[in-house]
Design a protein around this motif. Structure first.
Motif: not given
Ligand code: CA
Ligand code: CA
Length: 149
Positions: A117-132
């Motif tokens: 859950e931690g990994i998933h939650a951290i991935g959210e803003p990362l994908s918003t601010y630093f898209p792949h």
């Protein structure tokens, strides 16, 4: 400092699941997630996690968007550190909310659920601010879990 207890809790199937969770998150972001696990942490957990962050060269991503989940199993300590790029977007409260959710999971013995859950939650803003970046993205930091000595 030994990592016996951590290795009991996180065996090969668990390590594979964590790697897969990180890889899934990193498909959506240029950011880099990493999990570090050891048994003991006698120091201040944030000091220790900051030391590990440096040791693992996590400050060397191009966009300063590496995030470390630090876990000390025996001492039930947990810290999350995001590098400057992502930290300035989300701030302390974001890390704290993820941390408290993970601690609640750990308290009920659901270690894997907490980590995933931690990994998933951290991935959210990362994908918003630093898209792949589908053309140019590199796996700057290995997705393998790192154990303390
Ligand atoms: Ca990457
Ligand atoms: Ca990675």
């Amino acid at each position: 400092m030994s990592s016996t207890k951590s290795r009991e809790l996180f065996g090969e199937p668990e390590l594979l699941r964590i790697r897969e969770a990180i890889a899934a998150a990193e498909k959506r972001t240029s950011g880099e997630l990493r999990v570090f696990i050891e048994d003991d942490c006698k120091d201040d957990v944030m000091d220790r996690a900051a030391f590990v962050f440096e040791e693992l060269d996590m400050h060397e991503t191009e966009l300063r968007n590496g995030v470390l989940i630090y876990v000390a199993v025996s001492h039930r300590k947990l810290a999350i550190i995001g590098d400057a790029g992502i930290h300035q977007k989300v701030g302390d409260r974001f890390w704290e909310s993820i941390r408290s959710n993970m601690i609640n999971r750990f308290k009920s013995g659901a270690f894997m659920q907490g980590v995933e859950e931690g990994i998933h939650a951290i991935g959210e803003p990362l994908s918003t601010y630093f898209p792949h970046d589908h053309d140019g993205d590199r796996d700057e930091l290995s997705n393998d879990v790192v154990f303390g000595k």
